[in-house]
Scaffold this motif. Structure first.
Motif, PDB file in Angstrom:
ATOM      1  N   ARG A 139      37.886  14.093 -86.045  1.00  0.00           N
ATOM      2  CA  ARG A 139      38.756  13.777 -84.921  1.00  0.00           C
ATOM      3  C   ARG A 139      40.205  13.763 -85.376  1.00  0.00           C
ATOM      4  N   ALA A 140      41.082  13.878 -84.403  1.00  0.00           N
ATOM      5  CA  ALA A 140      42.513  13.786 -84.698  1.00  0.00           C
ATOM      6  C   ALA A 140      42.891  12.325 -84.862  1.00  0.00           C
ATOM      7  N   ARG A 141      43.755  12.058 -85.852  1.00  0.00           N
ATOM      8  CA  ARG A 141      44.198  10.684 -86.039  1.00  0.00           C
ATOM      9  C   ARG A 141      45.084  10.242 -84.876  1.00  0.00           C
ATOM     10  N   PHE A 142      45.897  11.163 -84.364  1.00  0.00           N
ATOM     11  CA  PHE A 142      46.799  10.831 -83.266  1.00  0.00           C
ATOM     12  C   PHE A 142      46.431  11.689 -82.059  1.00  0.00           C
ATOM     13  N   GLU A 143      46.097  11.035 -80.951  1.00  0.00           N
ATOM     14  CA  GLU A 143      45.764  11.732 -79.710  1.00  0.00           C
ATOM     15  C   GLU A 143      46.414  10.989 -78.553  1.00  0.00           C
ATOM     16  N   SER A 144      47.144  11.717 -77.723  1.00  0.00           N
ATOM     17  CA  SER A 144      47.850  11.123 -76.586  1.00  0.00           C
ATOM     18  C   SER A 144      47.136  11.473 -75.293  1.00  0.00           C
ATOM     19  N   ARG A 145      46.948  10.473 -74.447  1.00  0.00           N
ATOM     20  CA  ARG A 145      46.400  10.680 -73.108  1.00  0.00           C
ATOM     21  C   ARG A 145      47.584  10.655 -72.150  1.00  0.00           C
ATOM     22  N   LEU A 146      47.997  11.818 -71.713  1.00  0.00           N
ATOM     23  CA  LEU A 146      49.224  11.959 -70.944  1.00  0.00           C
ATOM     24  C   LEU A 146      48.942  11.899 -69.448  1.00  0.00           C
ATOM     25  N   GLY A 147      49.868  11.277 -68.725  1.00  0.00           N
ATOM     26  CA  GLY A 147      49.761  11.185 -67.276  1.00  0.00           C
ATOM     27  C   GLY A 147      51.135  11.215 -66.648  1.00  0.00           C
ATOM     28  N   PHE A 148      51.177  11.477 -65.362  1.00  0.00           N
ATOM     29  CA  PHE A 148      52.439  11.505 -64.619  1.00  0.00           C
ATOM     30  C   PHE A 148      52.971  10.082 -64.435  1.00  0.00           C
ATOM     31  N   ARG A 149      54.288   9.969 -64.439  1.00  0.00           N
ATOM     32  CA  ARG A 149      54.910   8.665 -64.219  1.00  0.00           C
ATOM     33  C   ARG A 149      55.061   8.351 -62.738  1.00  0.00           C
ATOM     34  N   VAL A 150      54.739   9.302 -61.895  1.00  0.00           N
ATOM     35  CA  VAL A 150      54.738   9.098 -60.446  1.00  0.00           C
ATOM     36  C   VAL A 150      53.422   9.636 -59.891  1.00  0.00           C
ATOM     37  N   GLY A 151      53.064   9.187 -58.713  1.00  0.00           N
ATOM     38  CA  GLY A 151      51.851   9.676 -58.089  1.00  0.00           C
ATOM     39  C   GLY A 151      52.107  10.915 -57.242  1.00  0.00           C
ATOM     40  N   GLY A 152      51.037  11.651 -56.957  1.00  0.00           N
ATOM     41  CA  GLY A 152      51.176  12.834 -56.119  1.00  0.00           C
ATOM     42  C   GLY A 152      49.992  13.764 -56.265  1.00  0.00           C
ATOM     43  N   LYS A 153      50.132  14.941 -55.630  1.00  0.00           N
ATOM     44  CA  LYS A 153      49.087  15.944 -55.642  1.00  0.00           C
ATOM     45  C   LYS A 153      49.399  17.019 -56.674  1.00  0.00           C
ATOM     46  N   ILE A 154      48.424  17.303 -57.544  1.00  0.00           N
ATOM     47  CA  ILE A 154      48.623  18.305 -58.591  1.00  0.00           C
ATOM     48  C   ILE A 154      48.617  19.696 -57.949  1.00  0.00           C
ATOM     49  N   THR A 155      49.669  20.460 -58.241  1.00  0.00           N
ATOM     50  CA  THR A 155      49.778  21.811 -57.677  1.00  0.00           C
ATOM     51  C   THR A 155      49.624  22.905 -58.725  1.00  0.00           C
ATOM     52  N   ALA A 156      49.735  22.572 -59.999  1.00  0.00           N
ATOM     53  CA  ALA A 156      49.645  23.617 -61.031  1.00  0.00           C
ATOM     54  C   ALA A 156      49.158  23.012 -62.339  1.00  0.00           C
ATOM     55  N   ARG A 157      48.309  23.767 -63.041  1.00  0.00           N
ATOM     56  CA  ARG A 157      47.864  23.410 -64.396  1.00  0.00           C
ATOM     57  C   ARG A 157      48.176  24.584 -65.305  1.00  0.00           C
ATOM     58  N   ASP A 200      54.552  15.594 -75.278  1.00  0.00           N
ATOM     59  CA  ASP A 200      55.488  14.849 -76.112  1.00  0.00           C
ATOM     60  C   ASP A 200      55.258  15.087 -77.607  1.00  0.00           C
ATOM     61  N   LEU A 201      54.393  16.057 -77.949  1.00  0.00           N
ATOM     62  CA  LEU A 201      54.145  16.349 -79.355  1.00  0.00           C
ATOM     63  C   LEU A 201      53.600  17.764 -79.499  1.00  0.00           C
ATOM     64  N   ASP A 202      53.658  18.264 -80.737  1.00  0.00           N
ATOM     65  CA  ASP A 202      53.023  19.542 -81.063  1.00  0.00           C
ATOM     66  C   ASP A 202      51.543  19.283 -81.349  1.00  0.00           C
ATOM     67  N   GLY A 203      50.676  20.048 -80.718  1.00  0.00           N
ATOM     68  CA  GLY A 203      49.257  19.821 -80.956  1.00  0.00           C
ATOM     69  C   GLY A 203      48.385  20.773 -80.170  1.00  0.00           C
ATOM     70  N   VAL A 204      47.173  20.304 -79.882  1.00  0.00           N
ATOM     71  CA  VAL A 204      46.191  21.117 -79.159  1.00  0.00           C
ATOM     72  C   VAL A 204      45.602  20.274 -78.032  1.00  0.00           C
ATOM     73  N   VAL A 205      45.325  20.914 -76.915  1.00  0.00           N
ATOM     74  CA  VAL A 205      44.740  20.222 -75.761  1.00  0.00           C
ATOM     75  C   VAL A 205      43.250  19.995 -76.033  1.00  0.00           C
ATOM     76  N   THR A 206      42.837  18.745 -75.996  1.00  0.00           N
ATOM     77  CA  THR A 206      41.436  18.409 -76.280  1.00  0.00           C
ATOM     78  C   THR A 206      40.634  18.084 -75.028  1.00  0.00           C
ATOM     79  N   ALA A 230      46.156  16.331 -78.886  1.00  0.00           N
ATOM     80  CA  ALA A 230      45.956  15.763 -80.213  1.00  0.00           C
ATOM     81  C   ALA A 230      46.784  16.519 -81.237  1.00  0.00           C
ATOM     82  N   ARG A 231      47.338  15.768 -82.172  1.00  0.00           N
ATOM     83  CA  ARG A 231      48.002  16.399 -83.314  1.00  0.00           C
ATOM     84  C   ARG A 231      46.951  16.949 -84.262  1.00  0.00           C
ATOM     85  N   VAL A 232      47.255  18.101 -84.858  1.00  0.00           N
ATOM     86  CA  VAL A 232      46.281  18.743 -85.745  1.00  0.00           C
ATOM     87  C   VAL A 232      46.668  18.630 -87.216  1.00  0.00           C
TER      88      VAL A 232
END
Length: 326
Positions: free
Chosen positions: A19-37, A137-143, A163-165
């Protein structure tokens, strides 16, 4: 068997995953409807790269409303300032009292405070509009991807894991009876299931203070060097602990132990007869039990049929097993 004390080797192996030692669970700071991934699981991302976007329409309208409110209070402030100047000129000619001037100055100051508040509100709303775009907020890979296009999310809800690799670790579960024995072990090696011949030196970084409620094991994180080759997230790994006891201990087979009324004992052979002696166990080494108190080196213990003996019973020893003579 005749007892002897020695520094006993403690060896144990446990399976885990990378596993990665550092992994961030990112979320929006405001609410709303997701329009793009913009990313998928496994995508390599850079700091500042766009991951997801919300519908910005409502946020933009709120920003425009804040701007309109700012313009309105600025107009009121300019009017109050002009009014104050006119009355100050009349005061010079002694046409109005000082009390009237004080009232006009207070009105202008209140209008200026309203402008300051409206400016702060507009800046805050402008920030809110910018939060419609989620960036890494970091260089890494989407897990993991935890939300999809069309889903309405609340502020702070995790939607992407990154996650940082550069720093990885092996996470294993250790039974509660081995935690204290393995906590201080320095010789820790890691082998990957995909490359069993390659040995990677590891180091215990963290031992969980609380057992997992489902498995009743303690999570242990073993860090590995950043330069370890061909180590990818999610790989299966085996962690081996190797050490010797700091003080000589006596090891006996499990068949030598006699259990009665929650007391562990062994049968000591003296002068052709057996004597039941309570002992204190200090752990396990392979298929043997380590004893820390109750017996001494040189004594002879019974290793078979311990449940059939009685105190003082005469026994005969196998050839080559001298009995202790006290």
């Amino acid at each position: 068997m005749v007892l002897s004390a020695s520094n006993v080797g403690v060896n144990a192996e446990f399976a885990g995953d990378v596993r990665a030692r550092f992994e961030s669970r990112l979320g929006f700071r405001v609410g709303g409807k997701i329009t793009a991934r913009k990313v998928d699981v496994g995508s390599t991302v850079r700091r500042g790269q766009v991951l997801m976007q919300l519908d910005p329409q409502d946020l933009r309208l709120s920003q425009e409303q804040s701007m309109a409110n700012l313009r309105a209070v600025e107009t009121n402030r300019d009017l109050a300032k002009a009014d104050m100047k006119r009355y100050q000129e009349l005061r010079v000619k002694n046409f109005v009292s000082q009390a009237v001037i004080d009232g006009k100055v207070a009105a202008w100051q209140a209008a200026q405070a309203s402008v300051d508040a409206a400016q702060a509100g507009y800046r805050g709303q402008a920030n809110q509009a910018g939060y419609a775009t989620l960036v890494s907020d970091l260089d890494g890979v989407v897990t993991a991807i935890e939300a999809e296009v069309g889903q309405v999310v609340a502020p702070g809800t995790p939607v992407v894991r990154v996650a940082r690799v550069d720093e990885k670790e092996i996470v294993i579960g250790i039974p509660e009876d081995k935690v204290d024995a393995l906590r201080k072990v320095a010789d820790v090696t890691v082998r990957l299931w995909a490359s069993p011949t390659a040995v990677i030196q590891g180091k215990i970084r963290e031992v969980s203070p609380v057992a997992d409620p489902a498995t009743r094991t303690y999570a242990v994180k073993v860090s590995i060097p950043p330069a370890s080759p061909d180590v990818r997230l999610g790989m299966t790994a085996t962690v081996q602990f190797s050490s010797t006891t700091p003080t000589p201990l006596i090891a006996v087979p499990l068949t030598a132990l006699h259990q009665e009324k929650n007391v562990t004992s062994v049968w000591i052979v003296e002068n052709g007869a057996v004597r039941l002696t309570p002992v204190q166990m200090g752990g396990v080494a392979g298929n043997q039990i380590l004893l820390v108190a109750g017996v001494n080196p040189g004594e002879t213990v019974v290793t078979a049929g311990v449940n059939l003996l009685k105190n003082g019973q005469k026994v005969s020893l196998l050839a080559g097993e001298p009995a202790s003579d006290k």
